[in-house]
Design a protein around this motif. Structure first.
Motif, PDB file in Angstrom:
ATOM      1  N   GLU A 102       0.850  -1.189   0.000  1.00 45.31           N
ATOM      2  CA  GLU A 102       0.000   0.000   0.000  1.00 45.31           C
ATOM      3  C   GLU A 102       0.882   1.233   0.000  1.00 45.31           C
ATOM      4  O   GLU A 102       2.083   1.167   0.285  1.00 45.31           O
ATOM      5  CB  GLU A 102      -0.919   0.025   1.235  1.00 45.31           C
ATOM      6  CG  GLU A 102      -0.159   0.146   2.547  1.00 45.31           C
ATOM      7  CD  GLU A 102      -1.077   0.294   3.748  1.00 45.31           C
ATOM      8  OE1 GLU A 102      -2.281   0.448   3.548  1.00 45.31           O
ATOM      9  OE2 GLU A 102      -0.567   0.256   4.886  1.00 45.31           O
ATOM     10  N   TYR A 103       0.285   2.380  -0.309  1.00 47.42           N
ATOM     11  CA  TYR A 103       1.021   3.634  -0.162  1.00 47.42           C
ATOM     12  C   TYR A 103       0.050   4.792  -0.015  1.00 47.42           C
ATOM     13  O   TYR A 103      -1.086   4.745  -0.488  1.00 47.42           O
ATOM     14  CB  TYR A 103       1.976   3.871  -1.342  1.00 47.42           C
ATOM     15  CG  TYR A 103       1.338   4.045  -2.694  1.00 47.42           C
ATOM     16  CD1 TYR A 103       0.977   5.307  -3.155  1.00 47.42           C
ATOM     17  CD2 TYR A 103       1.127   2.948  -3.532  1.00 47.42           C
ATOM     18  CE1 TYR A 103       0.396   5.475  -4.406  1.00 47.42           C
ATOM     19  CE2 TYR A 103       0.552   3.111  -4.782  1.00 47.42           C
ATOM     20  CZ  TYR A 103       0.187   4.373  -5.210  1.00 47.42           C
ATOM     21  OH  TYR A 103      -0.389   4.536  -6.449  1.00 47.42           O
ATOM     22  N   THR A 121      -4.181   0.755  -2.121  1.00 48.61           N
ATOM     23  CA  THR A 121      -3.900  -0.607  -1.652  1.00 48.61           C
ATOM     24  C   THR A 121      -3.702  -1.530  -2.842  1.00 48.61           C
ATOM     25  O   THR A 121      -4.393  -1.402  -3.856  1.00 48.61           O
ATOM     26  CB  THR A 121      -5.060  -1.125  -0.777  1.00 48.61           C
ATOM     27  OG1 THR A 121      -5.206  -0.249   0.353  1.00 48.61           O
ATOM     28  CG2 THR A 121      -4.786  -2.536  -0.282  1.00 48.61           C
ATOM     29  N   ALA A 122      -2.752  -2.452  -2.698  1.00 44.48           N
ATOM     30  CA  ALA A 122      -2.454  -3.381  -3.784  1.00 44.48           C
ATOM     31  C   ALA A 122      -3.693  -4.187  -4.169  1.00 44.48           C
ATOM     32  O   ALA A 122      -4.418  -4.683  -3.311  1.00 44.48           O
ATOM     33  CB  ALA A 122      -1.330  -4.316  -3.364  1.00 44.48           C
ATOM     34  N   PHE A 130      -2.960  -1.105  -8.111  1.00 47.04           N
ATOM     35  CA  PHE A 130      -3.370  -0.513  -6.837  1.00 47.04           C
ATOM     36  C   PHE A 130      -4.741   0.139  -7.007  1.00 47.04           C
ATOM     37  O   PHE A 130      -5.069   0.637  -8.092  1.00 47.04           O
ATOM     38  CB  PHE A 130      -2.368   0.546  -6.361  1.00 47.04           C
ATOM     39  CG  PHE A 130      -1.049  -0.027  -5.911  1.00 47.04           C
ATOM     40  CD1 PHE A 130      -0.825  -0.330  -4.583  1.00 47.04           C
ATOM     41  CD2 PHE A 130      -0.037  -0.269  -6.840  1.00 47.04           C
ATOM     42  CE1 PHE A 130       0.379  -0.863  -4.167  1.00 47.04           C
ATOM     43  CE2 PHE A 130       1.168  -0.807  -6.440  1.00 47.04           C
ATOM     44  CZ  PHE A 130       1.388  -1.106  -5.099  1.00 47.04           C
ATOM     45  N   ILE A 131      -5.512   0.152  -5.941  1.00 48.47           N
ATOM     46  CA  ILE A 131      -6.831   0.767  -5.978  1.00 48.47           C
ATOM     47  C   ILE A 131      -6.929   1.821  -4.882  1.00 48.47           C
ATOM     48  O   ILE A 131      -6.447   1.623  -3.769  1.00 48.47           O
ATOM     49  CB  ILE A 131      -7.943  -0.303  -5.819  1.00 48.47           C
ATOM     50  CG1 ILE A 131      -9.317   0.337  -6.023  1.00 48.47           C
ATOM     51  CG2 ILE A 131      -7.844  -1.019  -4.477  1.00 48.47           C
ATOM     52  CD1 ILE A 131     -10.444  -0.695  -6.113  1.00 48.47           C
ATOM     53  N   ASN A 132      -7.525   2.966  -5.225  1.00 47.13           N
ATOM     54  CA  ASN A 132      -7.695   4.063  -4.275  1.00 47.13           C
ATOM     55  C   ASN A 132      -8.878   3.754  -3.358  1.00 47.13           C
ATOM     56  O   ASN A 132     -10.037   3.852  -3.755  1.00 47.13           O
ATOM     57  CB  ASN A 132      -7.933   5.366  -5.040  1.00 47.13           C
ATOM     58  CG  ASN A 132      -8.133   6.569  -4.131  1.00 47.13           C
ATOM     59  OD1 ASN A 132      -8.747   7.549  -4.509  1.00 47.13           O
ATOM     60  ND2 ASN A 132      -7.615   6.515  -2.905  1.00 47.13           N
ATOM     61  N   THR A 151     -13.332  12.478   4.445  1.00 49.81           N
ATOM     62  CA  THR A 151     -12.804  11.211   3.958  1.00 49.81           C
ATOM     63  C   THR A 151     -13.754  10.623   2.930  1.00 49.81           C
ATOM     64  O   THR A 151     -14.921  10.361   3.234  1.00 49.81           O
ATOM     65  CB  THR A 151     -12.611  10.210   5.107  1.00 49.81           C
ATOM     66  OG1 THR A 151     -11.738  10.776   6.094  1.00 49.81           O
ATOM     67  CG2 THR A 151     -11.996   8.915   4.592  1.00 49.81           C
ATOM     68  N   TYR A 152     -13.246  10.456   1.725  1.00 50.59           N
ATOM     69  CA  TYR A 152     -14.042   9.875   0.636  1.00 50.59           C
ATOM     70  C   TYR A 152     -13.638   8.409   0.436  1.00 50.59           C
ATOM     71  O   TYR A 152     -12.452   8.073   0.506  1.00 50.59           O
ATOM     72  CB  TYR A 152     -13.802  10.646  -0.664  1.00 50.59           C
ATOM     73  CG  TYR A 152     -14.252  12.077  -0.638  1.00 50.59           C
ATOM     74  CD1 TYR A 152     -15.575  12.420  -0.880  1.00 50.59           C
ATOM     75  CD2 TYR A 152     -13.347  13.098  -0.368  1.00 50.59           C
ATOM     76  CE1 TYR A 152     -15.986  13.749  -0.868  1.00 50.59           C
ATOM     77  CE2 TYR A 152     -13.745  14.423  -0.349  1.00 50.59           C
ATOM     78  CZ  TYR A 152     -15.066  14.741  -0.584  1.00 50.59           C
ATOM     79  OH  TYR A 152     -15.466  16.056  -0.558  1.00 50.59           O
ATOM     80  N   TYR A 153     -14.624   7.572   0.148  1.00 50.62           N
ATOM     81  CA  TYR A 153     -14.385   6.166  -0.166  1.00 50.62           C
ATOM     82  C   TYR A 153     -14.855   5.927  -1.601  1.00 50.62           C
ATOM     83  O   TYR A 153     -16.029   5.632  -1.845  1.00 50.62           O
ATOM     84  CB  TYR A 153     -15.132   5.271   0.810  1.00 50.62           C
ATOM     85  CG  TYR A 153     -14.736   5.493   2.252  1.00 50.62           C
ATOM     86  CD1 TYR A 153     -13.573   4.928   2.758  1.00 50.62           C
ATOM     87  CD2 TYR A 153     -15.515   6.287   3.101  1.00 50.62           C
ATOM     88  CE1 TYR A 153     -13.193   5.129   4.077  1.00 50.62           C
ATOM     89  CE2 TYR A 153     -15.141   6.498   4.412  1.00 50.62           C
ATOM     90  CZ  TYR A 153     -13.984   5.924   4.895  1.00 50.62           C
ATOM     91  OH  TYR A 153     -13.608   6.142   6.196  1.00 50.62           O
ATOM     92  N   PRO A 154     -13.952   6.070  -2.583  1.00 45.65           N
ATOM     93  CA  PRO A 154     -14.350   5.999  -4.004  1.00 45.65           C
ATOM     94  C   PRO A 154     -15.027   4.690  -4.397  1.00 45.65           C
ATOM     95  O   PRO A 154     -15.932   4.686  -5.237  1.00 45.65           O
ATOM     96  CB  PRO A 154     -13.014   6.171  -4.742  1.00 45.65           C
ATOM     97  CG  PRO A 154     -12.132   6.876  -3.768  1.00 45.65           C
ATOM     98  CD  PRO A 154     -12.520   6.359  -2.429  1.00 45.65           C
TER      99      PRO A 154
END
Length: 272
Positions: A102-103, A121-122, A130-132, A151-154
């Motif tokens: 992750e990053y 996250t991978a 990776f996915i946001n 905080t947004y959760y796409p």
């Protein structure tokens, strides 16, 4: 610009030590909390202002306190202005990075204020790998104080937010509003006479105390924090160790109750 950069780094170090923000208030509020007579968790404080790094050291890596050849850790990267730009969660084999799990990406405005963080996250099912999963946006008042973070959760197209309230020019209360827009919980902050954070209290929306954390200081350094349940039972203890330049180099977290879902862990901090 150098002073602004040092200020950003100072804020980041405080976040590492405290997890949250800072309020001007004496320690009399501690008397209102449930009593715990365990000498292992007795609150300790002094009137020395909080000591920060003498050499403005920048965090490079966090790794476990002990490990074999394969282990996980975090790598910290900075932009040309010296601001934190990326934290990567990595897997190691010896000193070699074998994978990134992750990053987080950090972005700033022209005033050097943090305005956006994005977590990736991978995920092998997407082309980029990776996915946001979430993005946080930070909003500031005219005075430059953070007043709201969203905080947004796409992936699920939902969001929640925190509101920051100040007293005597310092953070006094943080309110958390869930995806429905309703207040779900809030945190209050108490400081000693020289402005060090000594107490965080977590409440449900109905004002019921959930738990609280007391921070102990010796010679102006946050050497210990203890998390208590609403009844005063000590449930977690964190011991911090510093080098001669006041840099945090080791943090040991120990669960004090058998029913905790968390595990003991130790983190070592390495600097550039």
């Amino acid at each position: 610009m150098k002073k602004r950069t040092e200020h950003i780094w100072t804020i980041f170090v405080c976040i590492l030590l405290f997890t949250n923000g800072m309020v001007s208030c004496d320690s009399s509020d501690l008397d209102k909390l449930p009593v715990n007579d365990n000498p292992e968790v007795t609150f300790v404080n002094d009137e020395v202002p909080q000591r920060l790094s003498l050499n403005n050291a920048r965090l490079k890596r966090i790794v476990p306190g002990s490990f074999d050849s394969v282990y996980s850790g975090k790598i910290y990267e900075y932009n040309n202005e010296g601001q934190l730009s990326r934290i990567s969660g990595c897997m190691y084999n010896g000193t070699t990075v074998t994978d990134t799990t992750e990053y987080n990406i950090y972005q700033y405005d022209q005033e050097d204020r943090l305005i956006l963080t994005s977590n990736f996250t991978a995920n092998k099912n997407v082309p980029a790998g990776f996915i946001n999963l979430q993005t946080q946006v930070y909003i500031y008042s005219k005075e430059g104080k953070m007043e709201k973070s969203i905080t947004y959760y796409p992936v699920i197209s939902q969001s929640e937010y925190d509101v920051y309230k100040y007293k005597n020019n310092m953070l006094d209360r943080k309110e958390h509003y869930g995806t429905s827009g309703a207040l779900e919980s809030y945190t209050t902050y108490t400081y000693d006479k020289v402005g060090k954070l000594i107490l965080e209290r977590y409440y449900a929306a109905n004002n019921q105390l959930i738990n609280y954390i007391q921070y102990s200081f010796i010679d102006g350094l946050n050497t210990r924090s203890v998390t208590f349940s609403s009844t005063g039972e000590a449930i977690r203890k964190v011991i911090n160790t510093y080098d001669s330049n006041y840099n945090l180099i080791r943090s040991e977290s120990k669960e004090l109750v058998s029913y905790s879902s968390l595990a003991d862990f130790t983190a070592q901090y390495e600097y550039e």
